[in-house]
Design an enzyme around this catalytic site. Structure first.
Site, PDB file in Angstrom:
ATOM      1  N   CYS A 112       0.848  -1.242   0.039  1.00  0.00           N
ATOM      2  CA  CYS A 112       0.063   0.157  -0.023  1.00  0.00           C
ATOM      3  C   CYS A 112       0.758   1.265   0.093  1.00  0.00           C
ATOM      4  O   CYS A 112       0.257   2.321  -0.414  1.00  0.00           O
ATOM      5  CB  CYS A 112      -0.971   0.092   1.154  1.00  0.00           C
ATOM      6  SG  CYS A 112      -2.015  -1.344   1.558  1.00  0.00           S
ATOM      7  N   HIS A 237      -3.393   7.106   3.263  1.00  0.00           N
ATOM      8  CA  HIS A 237      -3.827   5.561   2.530  1.00  0.00           C
ATOM      9  C   HIS A 237      -5.360   5.267   3.234  1.00  0.00           C
ATOM     10  O   HIS A 237      -5.385   5.422   4.283  1.00  0.00           O
ATOM     11  CB  HIS A 237      -2.594   4.843   3.114  1.00  0.00           C
ATOM     12  CG  HIS A 237      -3.199   3.219   2.591  1.00  0.00           C
ATOM     13  ND1 HIS A 237      -3.857   3.157   1.489  1.00  0.00           N
ATOM     14  CD2 HIS A 237      -2.867   2.286   3.486  1.00  0.00           C
ATOM     15  CE1 HIS A 237      -4.074   1.639   1.516  1.00  0.00           C
ATOM     16  NE2 HIS A 237      -3.679   1.052   2.650  1.00  0.00           N
ATOM     17  N   ASN A 267     -10.236  -0.392   0.543  1.00  0.00           N
ATOM     18  CA  ASN A 267      -8.834  -0.169   0.416  1.00  0.00           C
ATOM     19  C   ASN A 267      -8.335  -0.772  -0.869  1.00  0.00           C
ATOM     20  O   ASN A 267      -8.349  -2.000  -0.873  1.00  0.00           O
ATOM     21  CB  ASN A 267      -8.290  -1.022   1.623  1.00  0.00           C
ATOM     22  CG  ASN A 267      -6.890  -1.014   1.690  1.00  0.00           C
ATOM     23  OD1 ASN A 267      -5.897  -0.656   0.800  1.00  0.00           O
ATOM     24  ND2 ASN A 267      -6.262  -1.394   2.974  1.00  0.00           N
TER      25      ASN A 267
HETATM   26  O1  UT7 Z   1      -3.644  -1.553   3.684  1.00  0.00           O
HETATM   27  C1  UT7 Z   1      -3.157  -1.932   4.850  1.00  0.00           C
HETATM   28  C2  UT7 Z   1      -4.091  -3.312   5.195  1.00  0.00           C
HETATM   29  N1  UT7 Z   1      -4.517  -3.371   6.504  1.00  0.00           N
HETATM   30  C3  UT7 Z   1      -5.032  -2.496   7.289  1.00  0.00           C
HETATM   31  O2  UT7 Z   1      -4.875  -1.416   7.252  1.00  0.00           O
HETATM   32  C4  UT7 Z   1      -5.808  -3.161   8.447  1.00  0.00           C
HETATM   33  C5  UT7 Z   1      -5.746  -2.730   9.950  1.00  0.00           C
HETATM   34  N2  UT7 Z   1      -6.597  -2.992  10.759  1.00  0.00           N
HETATM   35  C6  UT7 Z   1      -7.984  -2.778  10.603  1.00  0.00           C
HETATM   36  O3  UT7 Z   1      -8.512  -2.089  10.063  1.00  0.00           O
HETATM   37  C7  UT7 Z   1      -8.816  -3.573  11.759  1.00  0.00           C
HETATM   38  O4  UT7 Z   1      -7.789  -4.235  12.643  1.00  0.00           O
HETATM   39  C8  UT7 Z   1      -9.830  -4.283  11.117  1.00  0.00           C
HETATM   40  C9  UT7 Z   1     -10.873  -3.559  10.492  1.00  0.00           C
HETATM   41  C10 UT7 Z   1      -9.329  -5.410  10.328  1.00  0.00           C
HETATM   42  C11 UT7 Z   1     -10.343  -5.131  12.237  1.00  0.00           C
HETATM   43  O5  UT7 Z   1     -11.099  -4.321  13.192  1.00  0.00           O
HETATM   44  P1  UT7 Z   1     -11.243  -4.442  14.979  1.00  0.00           P
HETATM   45  O6  UT7 Z   1     -11.629  -3.386  15.292  1.00  0.00           O
HETATM   46  O7  UT7 Z   1      -9.500  -4.588  15.037  1.00  0.00           O
HETATM   47  O8  UT7 Z   1     -11.620  -5.769  14.877  1.00  0.00           O
HETATM   48  P2  UT7 Z   1     -10.931  -7.151  15.610  1.00  0.00           P
HETATM   49  O9  UT7 Z   1     -10.026  -7.729  14.709  1.00  0.00           O
HETATM   50  O10 UT7 Z   1     -10.698  -6.845  17.097  1.00  0.00           O
HETATM   51  O11 UT7 Z   1     -12.121  -8.141  15.604  1.00  0.00           O
HETATM   52  C12 UT7 Z   1     -13.428  -7.754  16.547  1.00  0.00           C
HETATM   53  C13 UT7 Z   1     -14.437  -8.841  16.296  1.00  0.00           C
HETATM   54  C14 UT7 Z   1     -13.848 -10.200  16.178  1.00  0.00           C
HETATM   55  O12 UT7 Z   1     -14.868 -11.239  16.949  1.00  0.00           O
HETATM   56  P3  UT7 Z   1     -14.610 -11.311  18.402  1.00  0.00           P
HETATM   57  O13 UT7 Z   1     -13.547 -12.137  18.220  1.00  0.00           O
HETATM   58  O14 UT7 Z   1     -14.548 -10.102  19.402  1.00  0.00           O
HETATM   59  O15 UT7 Z   1     -15.948 -12.338  18.688  1.00  0.00           O
HETATM   60  C15 UT7 Z   1     -14.000 -10.539  14.780  1.00  0.00           C
HETATM   61  O16 UT7 Z   1     -14.192 -11.995  14.657  1.00  0.00           O
HETATM   62  O17 UT7 Z   1     -14.986  -8.545  14.958  1.00  0.00           O
HETATM   63  C16 UT7 Z   1     -15.057  -9.771  14.489  1.00  0.00           C
HETATM   64  N3  UT7 Z   1     -15.072  -9.616  12.917  1.00  0.00           N
HETATM   65  C17 UT7 Z   1     -16.006  -9.458  12.197  1.00  0.00           C
HETATM   66  N4  UT7 Z   1     -17.448  -9.584  12.095  1.00  0.00           N
HETATM   67  C18 UT7 Z   1     -18.197  -9.214  11.378  1.00  0.00           C
HETATM   68  C19 UT7 Z   1     -13.936  -9.578  12.020  1.00  0.00           C
HETATM   69  N5  UT7 Z   1     -14.238  -9.273  10.987  1.00  0.00           N
HETATM   70  C20 UT7 Z   1     -15.777  -9.274  10.718  1.00  0.00           C
HETATM   71  C21 UT7 Z   1     -16.474  -8.942   9.869  1.00  0.00           C
HETATM   72  N6  UT7 Z   1     -17.816  -8.865  10.162  1.00  0.00           N
HETATM   73  N7  UT7 Z   1     -16.172  -8.734   8.414  1.00  0.00           N
END
Ligand code: UT7
Length: 312
Positions: A112, A237, A267
């Protein structure tokens, strides 16, 4: 003579996939995606539309916008982690399609951060008088390396291309300062696995991004002899609205001074910053002599920022 952006162009595929569409095929919800990421929809390339096709379309638009011909290009730099194939490079493919017979060509792999790595590389060749014009393209067809059964990643990404023509600009304008960085120890947080799918530790990437984006933005502003109060527009980004907001707050900028187009595109990795730049130029948000900061981070891990005095 400073190097600067003298023309821009972009291309996004026609097909739009909304959060509601994704709700139907995986265990996710529009509400989760919107509140956690800021994304509402993304463009996805057709099966027969590959990375080089999108790059070619964005490049054509940028040449037109700059008012130059393909023959005037001395170098083509394509930033992508989703090339049509490992070789020939996407840059060589579009060199042929454009008829850029005088241009050397190579691809850049910086995920990215690729668009920023491309701009900074182009700046060096312009300022040492090697070339008059350089085409930089950030382009991804992430849909072909997305695991559509992994809701942690599948909801985040989109396809698209953004291009810039870098050339000489008038005194005081152009790419004033830059910062590029890499930390290979974080490669394990975001990579392509053995099945060729994107794998990500979202929380680790999130922490890194929040730390790095604001800091890199501050670094290029200060290197250019300005303070954060002088910034007219921030183009981060477009990975997650919460990460973008943290960078904006670090610079004490009001929300109307930050490009936030993530809700329409998701993204798009290497295309993301360039696409946001084109959109905000079209929206009339960026004016000659504005101080703008482009900043990104990505797999590698990599990061990069430039401070630009806008205008030719
Ligand atoms: O270009 C660079 C690429 N990457 C990035 O910029 C990503 C950087 N990271 C992020 O943007 C965030 O970490 C995410 C958007 C990927 C995730 O958000 P988060 O607030 O960090 O969520 P989390 O990973 O802590 O997950 C929270 C919950 C989990 O459930 P439990 O374990 O709390 O029960 C996940 O399983 O949300 C769940 N979850 C979803 N639920 C519904 C994860 N993905 C999804 C989804 N829909 N698509």
């Amino acid at each position: 003579m400073n190097a600067g952006i003298v023309g821009v162009g972009r291309y996004v595929p026609e097909k739009v996939v909304t959060n509601l569409d994704l709700e139907k095929v995986m265990d996710t919800s529009d509400e989760w995606i919107r509140t956690r990421t800021g994304i509402e929809e993304r463009h996805i390339a057709a099966d027969d539309e590959d990375t080089s096709d999108m790059a070619f379309n964005a490049a054509k638009n940028a040449l037109k916008n700059a008012g130059i011909t393909a023959e005037q290009l001395g170098l083509i730099l394509v930033a992508t982690v989703t090339p049509d194939q490992p070789f020939p490079s996407v840059s060589c493919m579009i060199q042929e399609q454009l008829g850029a017979v005088n241009a050397a060509a190579m691809d850049i792999s910086a995920a990215c951060s690729g668009y920023i790595y491309g701009l900074v590389t182009a700046k060096q060749f312009i300022e040492n008088n090697a070339y008059d014009y350089i085409l930089v393209v950030g382009v991804e067809k992430l849909s072909k390396i997305t695991d559509w059964e992994d809701r942690n990643t599948a909801v985040l990404f989109g396809d698209g291309a953004a291009a810039a023509i870098v050339g000489k600009v008038s005194e005081g304008r152009g790419i004033l300062t830059y910062e590029l960085g890499a930390d290979g120890t974080g490669g394990k947080y975001l990579y392509q696995n053995e099945k060729n799918y994107i794998t990500m530790n979202g929380r680790e990437v999130f922490k890194f991004a929040v730390r790095q984006m604001g800091q890199s933005a501050i670094n290029v502003i200060e290197k250019a002899g300005y303070t954060k109060n002088d910034v007219d527009y921030l183009i981060p980004h477009q990975a997650n609205i919460r990460i973008m907001e943290s960078a904006r707050q670090r610079l004490d900028l009001p929300s109307e001074k930050m490009a936030a187009v993530i809700k329409k595109y998701g993204n798009t990795s290497a295309a993301s910053i360039g696409n946001a730049l084109v959109e905000e130029l079209e929206n009339g948000k960026i004016h000659d002599d504005d101080l703008i900061v482009l900043v990104g981070f990505g797999g590698g891990l990599t990061w990069g920022a430039v401070a630009i005095k806008w205008g030719r």
